[in-house]
Design an enzyme around this catalytic site. Structure first.
Site, PDB file in Angstrom:
ATOM      1  N   GLU A  35       0.829  -1.214   0.000  1.00 23.08           N
ATOM      2  CA  GLU A  35       0.000   0.000   0.000  1.00 23.08           C
ATOM      3  C   GLU A  35       0.861   1.263   0.000  1.00 23.08           C
ATOM      4  OE1 GLU A  35      -3.146   0.499  -0.433  1.00 23.08           O
ATOM      5  OE2 GLU A  35      -4.123  -1.405  -0.004  1.00 23.08           O
ATOM      6  N   ASN A  46      -8.061   9.163  -5.209  1.00 18.06           N
ATOM      7  CA  ASN A  46      -8.907   8.213  -5.936  1.00 18.06           C
ATOM      8  C   ASN A  46      -9.842   8.941  -6.894  1.00 18.06           C
ATOM      9  OD1 ASN A  46      -7.950   5.899  -4.392  1.00 18.06           O
ATOM     10  ND2 ASN A  46      -9.049   6.827  -2.688  1.00 18.06           N
ATOM     11  N   ASP A  48     -12.938   8.783  -7.199  1.00 19.18           N
ATOM     12  CA  ASP A  48     -14.220   9.214  -6.611  1.00 19.18           C
ATOM     13  C   ASP A  48     -14.083  10.478  -5.768  1.00 19.18           C
ATOM     14  OD1 ASP A  48     -12.972   8.350  -4.293  1.00 19.18           O
ATOM     15  OD2 ASP A  48     -14.558   6.954  -3.705  1.00 19.18           O
ATOM     16  N   SER A  50     -12.095  10.816  -3.161  1.00 23.24           N
ATOM     17  CA  SER A  50     -11.567  10.505  -1.830  1.00 23.24           C
ATOM     18  C   SER A  50     -10.047  10.352  -1.918  1.00 23.24           C
ATOM     19  CB  SER A  50     -12.199   9.225  -1.279  1.00 23.24           C
ATOM     20  OG  SER A  50     -11.779   8.094  -2.024  1.00 23.24           O
ATOM     21  N   ASP A  52      -6.555   8.303   0.031  1.00 23.04           N
ATOM     22  CA  ASP A  52      -6.061   7.279   0.950  1.00 23.04           C
ATOM     23  C   ASP A  52      -4.853   7.843   1.684  1.00 23.04           C
ATOM     24  OD1 ASP A  52      -7.969   5.535  -0.077  1.00 23.04           O
ATOM     25  OD2 ASP A  52      -6.590   4.704  -1.561  1.00 23.04           O
ATOM     26  N   ASN A  59      -8.921   5.229   3.807  1.00 27.47           N
ATOM     27  CA  ASN A  59      -9.705   6.052   2.885  1.00 27.47           C
ATOM     28  C   ASN A  59     -10.580   7.095   3.592  1.00 27.47           C
ATOM     29  OD1 ASN A  59     -12.524   6.218   1.259  1.00 27.47           O
ATOM     30  ND2 ASN A  59     -10.795   6.103  -0.144  1.00 27.47           N
TER      31      ASN A  59
END
Length: 125
Positions: A35, A46, A48, A50, A52, A59
């Site tokens: 990650e 991201n 959308d 959002s 991380d 998230n």
């Protein structure tokens, strides 16, 4: 801060994550490696809207509040910026909540694609 694997292991053990939801330490370590490359300050945006955050890429749509993700649930009741400092205690507490709700590591895309069913011997603590 880029954590050494042993530092991460020590923190995971201290937070009671070994065996939590039947998740072994190498699975947690593998997830963090894929990650964030063990980088406590990692961020990824991201599609959308959002973001991380941190060593386990938590998230902002569901788990933390960053003030810019519409409809954020903030289920871990934490500011996303706290997931970017050198103290990963709060990251691990939130990750534990996520894993508890999911009964495993399935919310982490990296775990599903790069850790699940793979040889994890290099991620042993």
């Amino acid at each position: 801060k880029i954590l050494k694997k042993q530092e991460l292991c020590k923190n995971l053990v201290a937070q009671g994550m070994n065996g939590y939801q039947h998740i072994t330490l190498p699975n947690w370590v593998c997830t963090a490696f894929h990650e964030s490359s063990y980088n406590t300050r990692a961020t990824n945006h991201n599609t959308d809207g959002s973001t991380d955050y941190g060593i386990l890429q938590i998230n902002s749509r569901y788990w933390c509040h960053d003030g810019k993700t519409p409809g954020s649930k903030n289920a871990c009741n934490i500011s996303c910026s706290k997931l970017l400092d050198d103290d990963i205690t709060d990251d691990l507490k939130c990750a534990k909540k996520i894993a508890g709700e999911a009964k495993g590591l399935t919310p982490w895309v990296a775990w599903k694609s790069k850790c699940r069913g793979h040889d994890l011997s290099k991620f042993k603590c």
